[in-house]
Write a protein that holds these residues in place. Structure first.
Motif, mmCIF file in Angstrom:
data_model
loop_
_atom_site.group_PDB
_atom_site.id
_atom_site.type_symbol
_atom_site.label_atom_id
_atom_site.label_comp_id
_atom_site.label_asym_id
_atom_site.label_seq_id
_atom_site.Cartn_x
_atom_site.Cartn_y
_atom_site.Cartn_z
ATOM 1 N N GLU A 196 0.816 -1.225 0.000
ATOM 2 C CA GLU A 196 0.000 0.000 0.000
ATOM 3 C C GLU A 196 0.852 1.278 0.000
ATOM 4 O O GLU A 196 0.336 2.362 -0.260
ATOM 5 C CB GLU A 196 -1.008 0.000 1.157
ATOM 6 N N GLU A 197 2.147 1.139 0.293
ATOM 7 C CA GLU A 197 3.022 2.318 0.234
ATOM 8 C C GLU A 197 3.646 2.502 -1.154
ATOM 9 O O GLU A 197 4.294 3.509 -1.415
ATOM 10 C CB GLU A 197 4.173 2.166 1.239
ATOM 11 N N LEU A 198 3.489 1.478 -1.986
ATOM 12 C CA LEU A 198 4.088 1.510 -3.327
ATOM 13 C C LEU A 198 3.000 1.831 -4.347
ATOM 14 O O LEU A 198 1.823 1.934 -3.996
ATOM 15 C CB LEU A 198 4.674 0.135 -3.658
ATOM 16 N N PHE A 199 3.395 1.972 -5.622
ATOM 17 C CA PHE A 199 2.398 1.936 -6.685
ATOM 18 C C PHE A 199 2.833 0.836 -7.642
ATOM 19 O O PHE A 199 3.966 0.840 -8.132
ATOM 20 C CB PHE A 199 2.257 3.273 -7.412
ATOM 21 N N ILE A 200 1.942 -0.136 -7.862
ATOM 22 C CA ILE A 200 2.268 -1.321 -8.654
ATOM 23 C C ILE A 200 1.439 -1.318 -9.932
ATOM 24 O O ILE A 200 0.205 -1.219 -9.879
ATOM 25 C CB ILE A 200 1.981 -2.615 -7.852
ATOM 26 N N THR A 201 2.125 -1.400 -11.053
ATOM 27 C CA THR A 201 1.413 -1.435 -12.326
ATOM 28 C C THR A 201 2.253 -2.187 -13.354
ATOM 29 O O THR A 201 3.242 -2.827 -13.002
ATOM 30 C CB THR A 201 1.045 -0.002 -12.790
ATOM 31 N N SER A 202 1.846 -2.126 -14.604
ATOM 32 C CA SER A 202 2.574 -2.798 -15.678
ATOM 33 C C SER A 202 2.684 -1.864 -16.872
ATOM 34 O O SER A 202 1.953 -0.874 -16.975
ATOM 35 C CB SER A 202 1.851 -4.081 -16.095
ATOM 36 N N VAL A 203 3.577 -2.224 -17.770
ATOM 37 C CA VAL A 203 3.781 -1.455 -18.997
ATOM 38 C C VAL A 203 2.487 -1.414 -19.811
ATOM 39 O O VAL A 203 2.082 -0.381 -20.318
ATOM 40 C CB VAL A 203 4.918 -2.124 -19.807
ATOM 41 N N VAL A 204 1.863 -2.585 -19.945
ATOM 42 C CA VAL A 204 0.626 -2.724 -20.714
ATOM 43 C C VAL A 204 -0.497 -3.044 -19.727
ATOM 44 O O VAL A 204 -0.312 -3.832 -18.808
ATOM 45 C CB VAL A 204 0.812 -3.836 -21.777
ATOM 46 N N LYS A 205 -1.630 -2.417 -19.882
ATOM 47 C CA LYS A 205 -2.695 -2.531 -18.880
ATOM 48 C C LYS A 205 -3.744 -3.589 -19.194
ATOM 49 O O LYS A 205 -4.638 -3.823 -18.378
ATOM 50 C CB LYS A 205 -3.411 -1.180 -18.708
ATOM 51 N N CYS A 206 -3.677 -4.189 -20.378
ATOM 52 C CA CYS A 206 -4.646 -5.227 -20.746
ATOM 53 C C CYS A 206 -3.906 -6.521 -21.065
ATOM 54 O O CYS A 206 -2.811 -6.492 -21.623
ATOM 55 C CB CYS A 206 -5.466 -4.802 -21.970
ATOM 56 N N ARG A 207 -4.545 -7.646 -20.745
ATOM 57 C CA ARG A 207 -3.885 -8.943 -20.914
ATOM 58 C C ARG A 207 -3.723 -9.300 -22.396
ATOM 59 O O ARG A 207 -4.711 -9.367 -23.130
ATOM 60 C CB ARG A 207 -4.713 -10.030 -20.249
ATOM 61 N N PRO A 208 -2.497 -9.589 -22.831
ATOM 62 C CA PRO A 208 -2.330 -10.108 -24.187
ATOM 63 C C PRO A 208 -2.884 -11.536 -24.252
ATOM 64 O O PRO A 208 -2.680 -12.321 -23.325
ATOM 65 C CB PRO A 208 -0.808 -10.096 -24.395
ATOM 66 N N PRO A 209 -3.605 -11.893 -25.331
ATOM 67 C CA PRO A 209 -4.198 -13.226 -25.439
ATOM 68 C C PRO A 209 -3.167 -14.318 -25.205
ATOM 69 O O PRO A 209 -2.041 -14.236 -25.705
ATOM 70 C CB PRO A 209 -4.709 -13.276 -26.888
ATOM 71 N N ASN A 210 -3.544 -15.323 -24.432
ATOM 72 C CA ASN A 210 -2.654 -16.455 -24.102
ATOM 73 C C ASN A 210 -1.326 -16.016 -23.501
ATOM 74 O O ASN A 210 -0.334 -16.729 -23.612
ATOM 75 C CB ASN A 210 -2.369 -17.322 -25.337
ATOM 76 N N ASN A 211 -1.308 -14.868 -22.883
ATOM 77 C CA ASN A 211 -0.091 -14.345 -22.241
ATOM 78 C C ASN A 211 1.076 -14.171 -23.206
ATOM 79 O O ASN A 211 2.231 -14.257 -22.789
ATOM 80 C CB ASN A 211 0.365 -15.228 -21.071
ATOM 81 N N ARG A 212 0.788 -13.943 -24.486
ATOM 82 C CA ARG A 212 1.894 -13.668 -25.412
ATOM 83 C C ARG A 212 2.546 -12.353 -25.004
ATOM 84 O O ARG A 212 1.990 -11.565 -24.243
ATOM 85 C CB ARG A 212 1.376 -13.597 -26.857
ATOM 86 N N LEU A 213 3.764 -12.123 -25.520
ATOM 87 C CA LEU A 213 4.434 -10.855 -25.235
ATOM 88 C C LEU A 213 3.631 -9.714 -25.852
ATOM 89 O O LEU A 213 3.098 -9.863 -26.958
ATOM 90 C CB LEU A 213 5.836 -10.848 -25.844
ATOM 91 N N PRO A 214 3.545 -8.579 -25.157
ATOM 92 C CA PRO A 214 2.889 -7.440 -25.793
ATOM 93 C C PRO A 214 3.680 -6.966 -27.007
ATOM 94 O O PRO A 214 4.915 -7.010 -27.001
ATOM 95 C CB PRO A 214 2.874 -6.368 -24.691
ATOM 96 N N ARG A 215 2.975 -6.547 -28.061
ATOM 97 C CA ARG A 215 3.635 -6.091 -29.288
ATOM 98 C C ARG A 215 4.114 -4.652 -29.134
ATOM 99 O O ARG A 215 3.609 -3.901 -28.294
ATOM 100 C CB ARG A 215 2.663 -6.179 -30.470
ATOM 101 N N LYS A 216 5.061 -4.306 -30.033
ATOM 102 C CA LYS A 216 5.689 -2.981 -29.955
ATOM 103 C C LYS A 216 4.633 -1.867 -29.941
ATOM 104 O O LYS A 216 4.683 -0.957 -29.109
ATOM 105 C CB LYS A 216 6.612 -2.835 -31.165
ATOM 106 N N VAL A 217 3.669 -1.945 -30.823
ATOM 107 C CA VAL A 217 2.676 -0.874 -30.921
ATOM 108 C C VAL A 217 1.801 -0.831 -29.656
ATOM 109 O O VAL A 217 1.398 0.246 -29.201
ATOM 110 C CB VAL A 217 1.825 -1.009 -32.209
ATOM 111 N N GLU A 218 1.545 -1.990 -29.073
ATOM 112 C CA GLU A 218 0.752 -2.034 -27.829
ATOM 113 C C GLU A 218 1.537 -1.387 -26.693
ATOM 114 O O GLU A 218 0.994 -0.593 -25.912
ATOM 115 C CB GLU A 218 0.408 -3.491 -27.497
ATOM 116 N N VAL A 219 2.829 -1.733 -26.619
ATOM 117 C CA VAL A 219 3.683 -1.155 -25.573
ATOM 118 C C VAL A 219 3.781 0.357 -25.759
ATOM 119 O O VAL A 219 3.567 1.134 -24.818
ATOM 120 C CB VAL A 219 5.089 -1.800 -25.605
#
Ligand code: URA
Length: 181
Positions: A74-97
């Motif tokens: 709760e003292e941190l802020f936790i997030t990700s580069v991409v905010k939506c799940r890529p199908p089947n957990n594939r790597l996010p694509r350049k344009v998505e990132v």
């Protein structure tokens, strides 16, 4: 623009194709005054269902390492580069990132102004530092437009016991670094 306004934009975002298959976007969570921001890769299956960051298997690895380092979620802020799940957990694509970083993550960073950005894994290192070789920078403080501290992604740490030990000790070091700033 404050964090909840950014989160609302993320929740209804349709700026890249990932919105089509998501159940929920995951804006991230934590303190608006966080001194440390943790930035992972992209939501996984559990995150997509719950709309919260790092609540699946890699979340347990992260939570253990945070507890071990005396850092509270709760003292941190936790997030990700991409905010939506890529199908089947594939790597996010350049344009998505690129779209997600420019439209959402960079604004979150500007609002929070963390003292240290902890990069979790190679996708985040590439997106934020343009660095393709995580092992050459892991565990080092890097001064760019912000202060960055790259380490392994918790999922990678979960697959490799040696990396897990390094990941845990990196978070202990991160705690010492933030205490010293
Ligand atoms: N992996 C990430 O990078 N982010 C999450 O929120 C979950 C898993």
């Amino acid at each position: 623009m404050n964090l909840s306004a950014i989160a609302n934009e993320i929740l209804s975002c349709t700026r890249c194709p990932l919105y089509q298959e998501r159940q929920r976007a995951v804006p991230g969570e934590g303190s608006p005054h966080a001194r440390i921001m943790l930035i992972g890769e992209a939501p996984g299956a559990q995150e997509d269902i719950q709309g919260r960051p790092f609540v699946g298997r890699s979340g347990k690895i992260l939570d253990n390492a945070l507890r071990n380092a005396g850092l509270k979620r709760e003292e941190l802020f936790i997030t990700s580069v991409v905010k939506c799940r890529p199908p089947n957990n594939r790597l996010p694509r350049k344009v998505e990132v690129e779209t997600c970083v420019e439209d959402h993550l960079q604004r979150q960073i500007r609002v929070i102004q963390p003292a240290i950005i902890c990069i979790l894994g190679g996708v985040s290192a590439k997106a934020l530092l343009g660095e393709t070789n995580l092992s050459s920078i892991r565990g080092h403080l890097i001064q760019r437009d912000h202060l960055y501290f790259p380490t392994y992604h918790p999922a990678a740490a979960g697959r490799n016991p040696a990396w897990r030990m390094i990941f845990e000790s990196d978070l202990v070091n991160l705690r010492s670094l933030i205490d010293a700033i």
